[in-house]
Write an enzyme that holds these catalytic residues in place. Structure first.
Site, PDB file in Angstrom:
ATOM      1  N   GLU A  21       2.102   5.194   8.082  1.00 45.22           N
ATOM      2  CA  GLU A  21       2.549   5.196   6.439  1.00 45.22           C
ATOM      3  C   GLU A  21       2.944   6.299   5.986  1.00 45.22           C
ATOM      4  O   GLU A  21       2.453   7.354   5.913  1.00 45.22           O
ATOM      5  CB  GLU A  21       1.760   4.315   5.981  1.00 45.22           C
ATOM      6  CG  GLU A  21       1.039   2.731   6.199  1.00 45.22           C
ATOM      7  CD  GLU A  21       0.149   2.546   5.238  1.00 45.22           C
ATOM      8  OE1 GLU A  21      -0.365   2.262   4.665  1.00 45.22           O
ATOM      9  OE2 GLU A  21      -0.722   1.121   6.152  1.00 45.22           O
ATOM     10  N   ASP A  48      -1.185   2.570  -7.210  1.00 41.83           N
ATOM     11  CA  ASP A  48      -2.505   3.321  -6.857  1.00 41.83           C
ATOM     12  C   ASP A  48      -3.409   3.828  -7.548  1.00 41.83           C
ATOM     13  O   ASP A  48      -2.890   4.103  -8.869  1.00 41.83           O
ATOM     14  CB  ASP A  48      -1.285   4.322  -6.076  1.00 41.83           C
ATOM     15  CG  ASP A  48      -0.791   3.967  -4.549  1.00 41.83           C
ATOM     16  OD1 ASP A  48      -1.213   3.729  -3.527  1.00 41.83           O
ATOM     17  OD2 ASP A  48       0.746   3.651  -4.842  1.00 41.83           O
TER      18      ASP A  48
END
Length: 708
Positions: A49, A60
């Site tokens: 990724e 995040d």
């Protein structure tokens, strides 16, 4: 897509879980990214990724936030990210590469162009954190046409009904988020992971499921790999890079990947022996038959059935561009709101608190302002007289009563100028609910009085040091906190922003402003006003004033944004005047962004207007020309502040002062028998120190000197 499928098939044939690794493009430096991708593969990574950096990564944790910030400081864009993939492919990278990130940079690039360029560069698919399938209909179709994979995410909070549909959507693998919250390595794994994976496998058929969030050690990899088809590791790779000696980052990544999975490239890239080759080439026995075909249209219809009946868009604006973990929570919120919005008992309870709130609000003519302007009659809708000193109490009370019906015990909120924070802390104190308010550190500094008021009321105030340290960053942190604490916490969002149904909820509770104005003007003047004016940041007081008049074409709607140092400079917050269409904080609307889809820093003398987005309904009114929007500079807002103070004896909020200036300019162009109503959204005692601090700079521009 096929490359990803084959990779998982190969791992299954080898009786092991696939290692899926993550790194942010351009971290620690753009020149190192191709080497890091190759090092991951050599260390045993099966799928990679590659994170596309974004200014506002709401899903995040601190580790990946930092990596995003550093990459953006290096000038990394989607274009340069694709070049990193090309460079790695040219140097022999074979592992499938997924682009992972947030939708706005991709939207800014252009979906069709993106798919073409990704395929050419060697990208295999996408994991887009804030693009759930409902919002990705055209994007998924483009992916399918181009042979690229769109990977759905499933969270612990995902309901079985939703999980069933998401599993049908998966074309290569399913990304399972192991725990509620944001990305980040942790010392322990979620004890409920086996149960979550069992639910996924119930609906996934034979589609592989890869588990991410919290994996950091070889033991974690082994434990998760025993029950999952793939194991995703991201934050710990970023940490490994951070801890490595300068020049040793690439080597450290390879060694860490090998440690995780107990393998390396030499072991995984073996030649197929004859037996394996023959086995792989076998035709299926018998004739394959199917019992039915599920089309994209069927899946989209199933997704639509999971949602309520309130329209989630205003023209092309609105929607729910949020991490999967929030989707069912938003559905619960919409369902709860549907139950109360037309319930007489709810509104009777709401109105029972009017004496405490200070409603109905006052409306009166501003005689001296009218005389000063020399045009239309100027009227003031006095939201500054409400309990807590602004219009924010209208929404805070309504949402708290809704939260109680949903069984929530804790409340969070974001605030800029502090008025929404104070209003939320106030209703929480009255109803005995725990309250946490997120506030940008810069706003904490310039609104210290309101911080103290919130703490006096028993609220916890969290200063956000990230980003520009203003309202936008407070929203980011509030959303991150909410994702972790959905079960017992309601987020009282303060403006008409955010994912559906928040803009509709906020508008509903703030419409008391316009409804009262309409009734009071009919009583006092026997007619509707000719224009209503409000300041615009996120848009809560504007949408509340405008909506009741939106179907009255004789009434002009004028919104006044924060022009800062001028819209011809980078230092402003005039989203509708100078922005462009994009996605921020869960909603498609007008935003302030650069050419690469990164969110711009904003500036306003007024903390409550210092925000790079705006409510979707206001965006629609702009595009349909139902409302007009202009910008007032800091100096012009000071002019409005001074005139209201010295002519009417009312010290207004700096937010409201923008609207005052705009209303005066409009009134000057109108006839004496016409009427303009200003939404005086808040009082200005909170801003007196800010005015005193800035007056030496701004005062000379408008001929105002208050020095002792």
């Amino acid at each position: 897509m096929e490359g990803i499928k084959q990779t998982f098939q190969r791992c299954k044939a080898q009786n092991r879980a696939a290692l899926v690794t993550y790194v942010t493009a351009g971290f620690p430096h753009p020149e190192q990214t191709p080497d890091i991708l190759l090092a991951m593969e050599k260390g045993g990574a099966d799928v990679i990724e590659l994170g596309v950096p974004f200014t506002d990564p709401i899903a995040d944790g601190p580790t990946i936030q930092t990596a995003n910030t550093i990459a953006l400081q290096h000038g990394v864009t989607l274009q340069s990210t694709l070049q990193m993939v090309r460079d790695a492919r040219q140097r022999g990278l074979k592992a499938p590469v997924m682009l992972m990130g947030y939708y706005n940079p991709l939207l800014s690039y252009g979906e069709e162009r993106l798919l073409n360029d990704c395929k050419e560069a060697g990208v295999n698919g996408f994991i887009i954190v804030d693009l759930p399938p409902e919002e990705a209909v055209s994007f998924r179709q483009l992916c399918t046409r181009g042979g690229l994979s769109y990977v759905p995410l499933i969270a612990p909070a995902t309901s079985d009904a939703r999980m069933r549909v998401l599993c049908q959507l998966a074309d290569s693998f399913i990304y399972v988020v192991s725990r509620q919250g944001v990305t980040g390595a942790s010392g322990t794994l979620n004890a409920n992971l086996p149960e979550l994976l069992a639910r996924v496998k119930k609906y996934s058929g034979n589609k592989p499921a890869a588990v991410g969030f919290g994996v950091s050690t070889h033991d974690h990899f082994t434990q998760v790999g025993a029950i999952a088809d793939g194991v995703v590791v991201g934050s710990m790779i970023i940490t490994t890079i951070q801890k490595a000696a300068k020049g040793e980052e690439v080597k450290a990544v390879q060694e860490y990947c090998s440690y995780l999975c107990g393998r390396n490239f030499e072991q995984s890239a073996h030649e197929l022996n004859m037996g394996e080759a023959l086995e792989a080439a076998k035709e299926p026995v018998g004739t394959a038959t199917v019992d039915g075909v599920i089309t994209e249209a069927d899946i989209d219809a199933q997704l639509a059935a999971l949602h309520g009946t309130i329209p989630k868009r205003f023209g092309e604006f609105g929607g729910q561009y949020v991490p999967e973990a929030l989707m069912d929570c938003l559905s619960e919120l919409e369902e709860g709101f549907n139950k109360i919005k037309d319930d007489p008992a709810f509104w009777e309870e709401y109105r029972s608190y009017y004496p405490w709130m200070g409603r109905p609000g006052q409306l009166h003519k501003a005689e001296r302002l009218t005389e000063y302007a020399g045009g239309a009659n100027i009227w003031l809708k006095r939201e500054d007289l409400n309990h807590t000193g602004s219009h924010k109490i209208n929404n805070a009370l309504g949402q708290l009563l809704l939260a109680r019906r949903l069984g929530k015990k804790k409340i969070i909120a974001e605030t800029g100028a502090g008025q929404h924070g104070v209003a939320t802390a106030t209703v929480c104190a009255k109803f005995g609910m725990e309250c946490t308010v997120f506030m940008g550190a810069e706003d904490v500094r310039r609104q210290a009085l309101n911080v103290f008021r919130m703490k006096l009321l028993g609220a916890k105030v969290v200063a956000v040091e990230a980003g520009s340290r203003t309202l936008r960053d407070a929203v980011n942190e509030a959303l991150r906190y909410w994702v972790v604490n959905l079960a017992d916490t309601h987020y009282i969002i303060g403006s008409a922003i955010g994912p559906h149904p928040f803009p509709t909820i906020v508008r509903t509770f703030q419409s008391v402003i316009g409804n009262e104005t309409k009734q009071q003007m009919l009583e006092k003047r026997g007619k509707l006003p000719d224009a209503v004016v409000a300041c615009v940041g996120g848009g809560s007081n504007a949408v509340g004033m405008f909506y009741p008049f939106s179907n009255d074409p004789s009434v002009k709607l004028l919104g006044v944004e924060a022009g800062g140092d001028g819209v011809d400079t980078p230092r402003h917050s005039a989203t509708l005047t100078a922005g462009s269409k994009g996605v921020l904080h869960g909603v498609r609307t007008y935003i302030l962004q650069n050419q690469y889809g990164q969110i711009e820093d904003t500036h306003s003398i007024s903390a409550g207007l210092d925000y790079p987005g705006v409510g979707p309904e206001l965006s629609n009114w702009k595009d349909t020309e139902r409302a007009k929007f202009v910008a007032a500079t800091d100096a012009q807002a000071f002019e409005g502040f001074r005139l209201m103070s010295q002519l009417e004896g009312i010290i207004p909020a700096l937010e409201s002062s923008h609207g005052i200036w705009g209303a005066l300019e409009l009134a000057k162009t109108m006839k004496p028998d016409e009427d303009v109503v200003i939404c005086l959204s808040g009082r200005g005692d909170k801003d007196v120190q800010s005015v005193a601090d800035e007056l030496p700079i701004i005062g000379p521009k408008i001929g105002w000197d208050l020095r002792f």
